[in-house]
Design an enzyme around this catalytic site. Structure first.
Site, mmCIF file in Angstrom:
data_model
loop_
_atom_site.group_PDB
_atom_site.id
_atom_site.type_symbol
_atom_site.label_atom_id
_atom_site.label_comp_id
_atom_site.label_asym_id
_atom_site.label_seq_id
_atom_site.Cartn_x
_atom_site.Cartn_y
_atom_site.Cartn_z
ATOM 1 N N ASP A 27 -4.792 -10.266 -8.297
ATOM 2 C CA ASP A 27 -5.277 -9.323 -9.400
ATOM 3 C C ASP A 27 -4.118 -8.582 -10.280
ATOM 4 O O ASP A 27 -3.877 -8.852 -11.518
ATOM 5 C CB ASP A 27 -6.392 -8.231 -8.996
ATOM 6 N N ARG A 68 0.509 3.731 -3.534
ATOM 7 C CA ARG A 68 -0.110 4.732 -3.230
ATOM 8 C C ARG A 68 0.906 6.205 -3.058
ATOM 9 O O ARG A 68 0.586 7.273 -3.633
ATOM 10 C CB ARG A 68 -1.098 4.866 -1.817
ATOM 11 N N GLU A 76 -12.672 -0.171 -10.481
ATOM 12 C CA GLU A 76 -11.910 -1.109 -11.579
ATOM 13 C C GLU A 76 -13.009 -1.017 -12.662
ATOM 14 O O GLU A 76 -12.496 -1.266 -13.950
ATOM 15 C CB GLU A 76 -12.278 -2.645 -10.781
ATOM 16 N N GLU A 82 0.824 -1.381 0.012
ATOM 17 C CA GLU A 82 -0.116 0.032 -0.080
ATOM 18 C C GLU A 82 0.930 1.212 -0.212
ATOM 19 O O GLU A 82 0.754 2.273 -0.750
ATOM 20 C CB GLU A 82 -0.905 -0.024 1.168
ATOM 21 N N THR A 107 -1.259 0.564 -10.485
ATOM 22 C CA THR A 107 -2.486 -0.075 -9.846
ATOM 23 C C THR A 107 -3.364 0.973 -9.112
ATOM 24 O O THR A 107 -4.351 0.467 -8.616
ATOM 25 C CB THR A 107 -2.234 -1.346 -9.187
#
Length: 530
Positions: A296, A173, A433, A169, A520
């Site tokens: 994913d 981010r 998504e 994360e 992502t």
């Protein structure tokens, strides 16, 4: 002692021994071996003793904080008073400003806003919403707000939180957000902060058995190694690689290459991967095989790393194409009523029991397929992408509030409905998504229906998620008047509203896929020649 003597010692016949005792013994051995496998798969070996901590401190070499500058792509984006935006972009921009202004008013400097109670959440302590929103502010032409955010980063952002933070994360981010802001604006402060963060993460990047740590205490540099999701391992390479190329500090790209190479060598099921990796650096065969949670973005980054590095690494492209074939072979199914395509999962490697649940997180996949086609890969992938995008939109269209839940089930073979909602996961948390896939599908096809679907989703957010204090998740998309979840995820500003805004751009070359690839978390990273 002879074999024939053993049964007589215990008062049983040889026949009973062969047909009762021996099978029971073999069964017990099998159960024991299976239990040991499961135990080894799930075992977490935590390396955080004082001796380990001292060892990690000693391995850290000082890194330069004065980077070698690389060229920054100069984008002339609309300013605050631009008339170039479409009417729908203006509405989406207003929505972003509502979310942003509420965050400024009630949660400034904290990680995330609580829009119902008008409070805040701090789970990273890194001003998450600010850093995650930087490139969205720039893209939307909100230059005054961008400067306010930039000054907070310059004056207040430090990496000394005395808490265990998830490496994945932090990288996607924070590091991704800083690097994206640097390449869009050319402001040196973002690169300097990115290098500082990279240095703070170095203890986590001393790979154990080919994998990074799961969590790290940034203040003390204490990493925690253990079982980790495959997505976490396979979705930090783009950011690390870009940090090296922007700063001329080679260690980060070396780590990225080592991790990617390790994943490449690991044994897979027709290029499909279990969702978790154990501390020994091997896949947990008891974990699910899915395109959804915990796996994913591993698939996403196979393609995007190939694009990021100038399409020079054929093995990355080949791993991606083989994975798509594996997904089609093992996980792709169609509903009996109207033939809606969906991707399910295997419960584990051993039994390969098929689960008919499709998570919203898997709705990134059609967008990734479309991106591959835009970069010259198999054009037949676009047909699958169109079918899956339709399914993802149906998750919105069929709900009471026109917002998708976390997952739906295709389990009941019914000719009256394609899928069923699951009460336990009927919430909507503002995920991006599906609108991400709509963005790529519009780029690939120029079909206006994708814009129409995106606009319907945006209107549903406006009707049901907008509150006085920002935007809130929905506790159940099946309720006509649903209650709200008191959290505005930072990815709503970083991804959901950004992709919606770009979906309605009339000048797609502004952020050309020839120059950038999104990570992502929808942060833009430049494409290199090699």
């Amino acid at each position: 002692m002879r074999f024939s003597v053993i049964p007589s010692m215990f008062g049983i016949t040889r026949m009973k021994f062969l047909f009762i005792i021996v099978p029971i013994t073999l069964l017990l051995i099998y159960v024991f071996v299976t239990f040991v496998k499961i135990l080894l798969d799930s075992h977490e070996d935590l390396y955080d003793t004082p001796a380990d901590r001292d060892r990690y401190r000693k391995t850290l070499a000082p890194r330069p904080l004065t980077p070698k500058l690389v060229p920054v792509i100069d984008l002339e984006l609309p300013d605050d008073h631009s008339t170039e935006r479409s009417s729908k972009q203006k509405e989406i921009r207003k929505a972003f400003l509502h979310a942003w202004n509420c965050y400024k008013r009630y949660a400034w400097g904290r990680d995330e806003l609580k829009p119902v109670s008008k409070g805040w959440i701090d789970w990273m302590g890194l001003g998450l919403t600010i850093v995650d929103s930087l490139d969205t502010l720039w893209i939307m032409g909100l230059k005054d707000e961008f400067r306010i955010a930039r000054n907070w980063v310059a004056d207040n952002l430090t990496f000394a939180r005395d808490a265990d933070l998830q490496l994945f994360e932090v990288v996607i981010r924070e590091l991704g957000g800083l690097l994206s802001a640097y390449h869009l604006s050319g402001d040196q402060v973002f690169l300097t902060k990115a290098i500082q963060l990279g240095n703070a993460l170095l203890p986590c990047l001393k790979l154990e058995n080919g994998i990074p740590c799961t969590r790290i205490n940034l203040r003390h540099g204490f990493p925690t190694f253990g079982s980790i999701s495959t997505a976490e391992v396979g979705s930090i390479e783009m950011e690390l690689r870009e940090l090296s190329r922007s700063s001329n500090i080679a260690v980060f790209e070396k780590v990225a290459q080592d991790i990617t190479s390790h994943l490449h060598r690991m044994r897979k099921l027709d290029s499909l991967v279990p969702a978790y990796i154990n501390p020994n650096g091997n896949f947990m065969r008891t974990a699910s095989i899915t395109v959804g949670p915990s796996a994913d973005s591993y698939y996403e980054y196979l393609l995007k790393q190939w694009i990021q590095t100038g399409k020079k690494h054929d093995w990355l492209r080949n791993d991606y194409l083989k994975a798509v074939d594996g997904i089609k072979k093992h996980l792709l199914r169609f509903s009996p009523r109207s033939g809606l395509a969906y991707v399910g999962s295997y419960s584990d490697w051993y039994s390969r029991h098929f689960r008919t649940v499709m998570e919203h997180l898997a709705c990134f996949f059609p967008g990734t397929l479309a991106l591959g086609v835009l970069h010259g890969l198999d054009p037949s992938h676009l047909n699958l992408a169109e079918n899956l995008t339709k399914t993802c939109y149906k998750m919105y269209e069929k709900s009471e509030v026109r917002l998708a839940p976390e997952a739906v089930s295709f389990g009941t073979q019914s000719y009256h409905q394609d899928f069923q909602f699951i009460l336990a996961v009927a919430q909507n948390v503002l995920r991006p998504e599906t609108v991400e896939s709509l963005f790529y599908m519009y780029l690939a096809t120029q079909d206006e229906k994708y814009r129409q679907w995106g606009w319907q989703i945006f209107k549903a957010f406006e009707k049901h998620s907008r509150v006085e204090g920002g935007y809130a998740g929905i506790s159940s998309v099946l309720a006509k008047t649903p209650s709200h979840i008191d959290k505005m995820e930072s990815f709503f500003l970083a991804e959901t509203l950004k992709y919606l805004y770009l979906l309605f751009s009339d000048s797609q070359d502004v952020l050309s896929i020839r120059h950038f690839v999104f990570n992502t978390e929808a942060h833009l990273l430049p494409i290199h020649d090699s």
